[in-house]
Design a protein around this motif. Sequence first.
Motif, PDB file in Angstrom:
ATOM      1  N   ALA A   9      34.073  13.427   3.250  1.00 13.76           N
ATOM      2  CA  ALA A   9      33.142  13.374   4.240  1.00 13.76           C
ATOM      3  C   ALA A   9      32.054  14.287   4.072  1.00 13.76           C
ATOM      4  O   ALA A   9      30.729  13.977   4.016  1.00 13.76           O
ATOM      5  N   SER A  10      32.252  15.731   4.153  1.00 15.40           N
ATOM      6  CA  SER A  10      31.473  16.450   4.068  1.00 15.40           C
ATOM      7  C   SER A  10      30.557  16.783   2.621  1.00 15.40           C
ATOM      8  O   SER A  10      29.508  17.175   2.258  1.00 15.40           O
ATOM      9  N   LEU A  11      31.488  16.544   1.622  1.00 20.63           N
ATOM     10  CA  LEU A  11      30.958  16.505   0.174  1.00 20.63           C
ATOM     11  C   LEU A  11      29.880  15.148  -0.058  1.00 20.63           C
ATOM     12  O   LEU A  11      28.819  15.589  -0.554  1.00 20.63           O
ATOM     13  N   VAL A  12      30.404  14.152   0.508  1.00 17.77           N
ATOM     14  CA  VAL A  12      29.109  13.104   0.247  1.00 17.77           C
ATOM     15  C   VAL A  12      27.843  13.291   1.226  1.00 17.77           C
ATOM     16  O   VAL A  12      26.647  13.293   0.658  1.00 17.77           O
ATOM     17  N   ALA A  13      28.181  13.769   2.384  1.00 17.22           N
ATOM     18  CA  ALA A  13      27.019  13.997   3.195  1.00 17.22           C
ATOM     19  C   ALA A  13      26.230  15.256   2.705  1.00 17.22           C
ATOM     20  O   ALA A  13      25.053  15.322   2.841  1.00 17.22           O
ATOM     21  N   LEU A  36      16.804  18.087   7.661  1.00 17.65           N
ATOM     22  CA  LEU A  36      17.770  17.064   7.087  1.00 17.65           C
ATOM     23  C   LEU A  36      19.010  17.556   6.964  1.00 17.65           C
ATOM     24  O   LEU A  36      20.133  16.702   6.952  1.00 17.65           O
ATOM     25  N   VAL A  37      19.333  18.762   7.338  1.00 14.70           N
ATOM     26  CA  VAL A  37      20.644  19.514   7.578  1.00 14.70           C
ATOM     27  C   VAL A  37      21.249  19.023   8.750  1.00 14.70           C
ATOM     28  O   VAL A  37      22.555  18.557   8.672  1.00 14.70           O
ATOM     29  N   TRP A  38      20.502  18.879   9.593  1.00 17.32           N
ATOM     30  CA  TRP A  38      20.925  18.437  11.066  1.00 17.32           C
ATOM     31  C   TRP A  38      21.504  16.783  10.881  1.00 17.32           C
ATOM     32  O   TRP A  38      22.411  16.521  11.349  1.00 17.32           O
ATOM     33  N   LEU A  39      20.563  16.130  10.304  1.00 19.69           N
ATOM     34  CA  LEU A  39      20.838  14.528  10.078  1.00 19.69           C
ATOM     35  C   LEU A  39      22.098  14.540   8.955  1.00 19.69           C
ATOM     36  O   LEU A  39      22.824  13.469   9.231  1.00 19.69           O
ATOM     37  N   GLY A  40      22.178  15.477   7.974  1.00 21.30           N
ATOM     38  CA  GLY A  40      23.248  15.409   7.177  1.00 21.30           C
ATOM     39  C   GLY A  40      24.575  15.687   7.818  1.00 21.30           C
ATOM     40  O   GLY A  40      25.805  14.911   7.409  1.00 21.30           O
ATOM     41  N   ALA A  41      24.612  16.530   8.748  1.00 20.72           N
ATOM     42  CA  ALA A  41      25.892  16.949   9.343  1.00 20.72           C
ATOM     43  C   ALA A  41      26.275  15.808  10.368  1.00 20.72           C
ATOM     44  O   ALA A  41      27.432  15.307  10.546  1.00 20.72           O
ATOM     45  N   GLY A  42      25.475  15.200  11.114  1.00 15.42           N
ATOM     46  CA  GLY A  42      25.555  14.022  12.039  1.00 15.42           C
ATOM     47  C   GLY A  42      26.170  12.955  11.084  1.00 15.42           C
ATOM     48  O   GLY A  42      27.067  12.220  11.598  1.00 15.42           O
ATOM     49  N   MET A 102      32.368  20.114  14.016  1.00 20.44           N
ATOM     50  CA  MET A 102      32.014  21.593  13.629  1.00 20.44           C
ATOM     51  C   MET A 102      32.580  21.795  12.188  1.00 20.44           C
ATOM     52  O   MET A 102      31.672  22.362  11.325  1.00 20.44           O
ATOM     53  N   PHE A 103      33.618  21.630  11.790  1.00 21.43           N
ATOM     54  CA  PHE A 103      34.273  22.016  10.612  1.00 21.43           C
ATOM     55  C   PHE A 103      33.552  21.269   9.533  1.00 21.43           C
ATOM     56  O   PHE A 103      33.214  21.776   8.405  1.00 21.43           O
ATOM     57  N   VAL A 104      33.340  19.687   9.681  1.00 17.53           N
ATOM     58  CA  VAL A 104      32.888  18.826   8.759  1.00 17.53           C
ATOM     59  C   VAL A 104      31.342  19.055   8.765  1.00 17.53           C
ATOM     60  O   VAL A 104      30.790  19.169   7.553  1.00 17.53           O
ATOM     61  N   GLY A 105      30.692  19.397   9.772  1.00 19.68           N
ATOM     62  CA  GLY A 105      29.323  19.938   9.614  1.00 19.68           C
ATOM     63  C   GLY A 105      29.027  21.380   8.908  1.00 19.68           C
ATOM     64  O   GLY A 105      28.120  21.255   8.316  1.00 19.68           O
ATOM     65  N   ALA A 106      29.828  22.272   9.176  1.00 18.11           N
ATOM     66  CA  ALA A 106      29.721  23.535   8.597  1.00 18.11           C
ATOM     67  C   ALA A 106      30.071  23.267   6.964  1.00 18.11           C
ATOM     68  O   ALA A 106      29.177  23.636   6.071  1.00 18.11           O
ATOM     69  N   LEU A 107      30.895  22.329   6.553  1.00 14.51           N
ATOM     70  CA  LEU A 107      31.160  22.097   5.233  1.00 14.51           C
ATOM     71  C   LEU A 107      30.140  21.519   4.658  1.00 14.51           C
ATOM     72  O   LEU A 107      29.692  21.737   3.600  1.00 14.51           O
ATOM     73  N   TYR A 178      22.626  27.055   6.551  1.00 11.99           N
ATOM     74  CA  TYR A 178      22.886  25.630   6.472  1.00 11.99           C
ATOM     75  C   TYR A 178      24.433  25.323   7.145  1.00 11.99           C
ATOM     76  O   TYR A 178      24.486  24.636   7.840  1.00 11.99           O
ATOM     77  N   ALA A 179      25.276  26.397   6.980  1.00  6.79           N
ATOM     78  CA  ALA A 179      26.491  26.194   7.564  1.00  6.79           C
ATOM     79  C   ALA A 179      26.326  26.497   9.108  1.00  6.79           C
ATOM     80  O   ALA A 179      27.225  25.539   9.692  1.00  6.79           O
ATOM     81  N   LEU A 180      25.721  27.339   9.567  1.00 10.20           N
ATOM     82  CA  LEU A 180      25.705  27.571  10.948  1.00 10.20           C
ATOM     83  C   LEU A 180      25.049  26.404  11.668  1.00 10.20           C
ATOM     84  O   LEU A 180      25.192  25.774  12.536  1.00 10.20           O
ATOM     85  N   ILE A 181      23.801  25.830  10.960  1.00 10.49           N
ATOM     86  CA  ILE A 181      23.051  24.496  11.499  1.00 10.49           C
ATOM     87  C   ILE A 181      23.948  23.454  11.414  1.00 10.49           C
ATOM     88  O   ILE A 181      24.157  22.798  12.437  1.00 10.49           O
ATOM     89  N   GLY A 182      24.887  23.288  10.394  1.00 13.89           N
ATOM     90  CA  GLY A 182      25.772  22.013  10.165  1.00 13.89           C
ATOM     91  C   GLY A 182      26.591  22.267  11.180  1.00 13.89           C
ATOM     92  O   GLY A 182      27.392  20.974  11.847  1.00 13.89           O
ATOM     93  N   MET A 183      27.298  23.324  11.399  1.00  9.90           N
ATOM     94  CA  MET A 183      28.362  23.510  12.491  1.00  9.90           C
ATOM     95  C   MET A 183      27.947  23.051  14.168  1.00  9.90           C
ATOM     96  O   MET A 183      28.542  22.463  14.626  1.00  9.90           O
ATOM     97  N   LEU A 184      26.631  23.501  14.253  1.00 19.57           N
ATOM     98  CA  LEU A 184      26.267  23.157  15.629  1.00 19.57           C
ATOM     99  C   LEU A 184      25.642  21.646  15.543  1.00 19.57           C
ATOM    100  O   LEU A 184      25.988  20.992  16.866  1.00 19.57           O
ATOM    101  N   SER A 185      25.268  21.212  14.455  1.00 21.03           N
ATOM    102  CA  SER A 185      24.904  19.816  14.599  1.00 21.03           C
ATOM    103  C   SER A 185      26.315  18.972  14.577  1.00 21.03           C
ATOM    104  O   SER A 185      26.278  17.864  15.158  1.00 21.03           O
ATOM    105  N   GLY A 186      27.175  19.313  13.877  1.00 20.57           N
ATOM    106  CA  GLY A 186      28.661  18.628  13.908  1.00 20.57           C
ATOM    107  C   GLY A 186      29.122  18.630  15.273  1.00 20.57           C
ATOM    108  O   GLY A 186      29.542  17.659  15.793  1.00 20.57           O
ATOM    109  N   PHE A 187      29.328  19.681  16.026  1.00 20.65           N
ATOM    110  CA  PHE A 187      29.603  19.601  17.427  1.00 20.65           C
ATOM    111  C   PHE A 187      28.782  18.827  18.424  1.00 20.65           C
ATOM    112  O   PHE A 187      29.390  18.225  18.928  1.00 20.65           O
ATOM    113  N   LEU A 188      27.542  18.915  18.378  1.00 17.55           N
ATOM    114  CA  LEU A 188      26.639  18.143  19.073  1.00 17.55           C
ATOM    115  C   LEU A 188      26.596  16.690  18.794  1.00 17.55           C
ATOM    116  O   LEU A 188      26.838  15.770  19.591  1.00 17.55           O
ATOM    117  N   SER A 189      26.958  16.272  17.384  1.00  8.58           N
ATOM    118  CA  SER A 189      26.974  14.771  16.862  1.00  8.58           C
ATOM    119  C   SER A 189      28.514  14.190  17.727  1.00  8.58           C
ATOM    120  O   SER A 189      28.437  13.388  18.166  1.00  8.58           O
TER     121      SER A 189
END
Length: 203
Positions: A9-13, A36-42, A102-107, A178-189
């Motif tokens: 999931a993280s690789l495709v996103a 785009l990183v926020w959207l990608g993690a979501g 959080m994990f998939v968003g950070a990845l 990007y990892a920090l933003i992705g982690m936060l976006s994944g949590f919120l998503s």
Amino acid sequence: MKTQRVIIASLVAGFLTAILSNIPYLNFLNLICCGLVWLGAGFAVLYLNYLKGDDRDTQVNIEEIEEEIEKLKDADPDLAPQIQSSVLQKMFQFNVSRQEGMFVGALTGVWSALISGIFYYIQIKNMGLSGIDNLMGQINIPGYDPLAIQQVVDMFGSEARTMVFFALFYTVFMLISYALIGMLSGFLSAEFFSRLKIFRAQS
């Protein structure tokens, strides 16, 4: 949490995020707090939820459901719409925890940064340091020293080493942010999608 599904999931996103981040005009969305990183993690969170639907304990037999609905229609036609709605919600039930989000968003952020770093290196290699210097001059950045790039080249000994340094510096910076933003976006998503009515199965 199955690690394989999180990686897929993280690789495709992350790949999609990196591609979109390098499309002219569309990449301006990244200037808005790395949009785009926020959207990608979501997207990664939603895709992970889709992949988790393959679990045996969450699979739904469509034929059995249709048979049950037909029986209920015959017994009480007024209940059929409510039952169909409940079934759909169970089929699309959200099953990603905040930790998984959080994990998939950070990845996703990590993959996106690594792929973007490759694109960045290709771009600066094609432009050459002289092209980068001309571009910086055209942008007219306040305080920019035209001799700055040459000083960096002198420090590393060659243009090739300098471009590798620029690419590595860019990639490391993007990895962290990007990892920090992705982690936060994944949590919120994960929190947001778990509260949507369509994802909440009725009892």
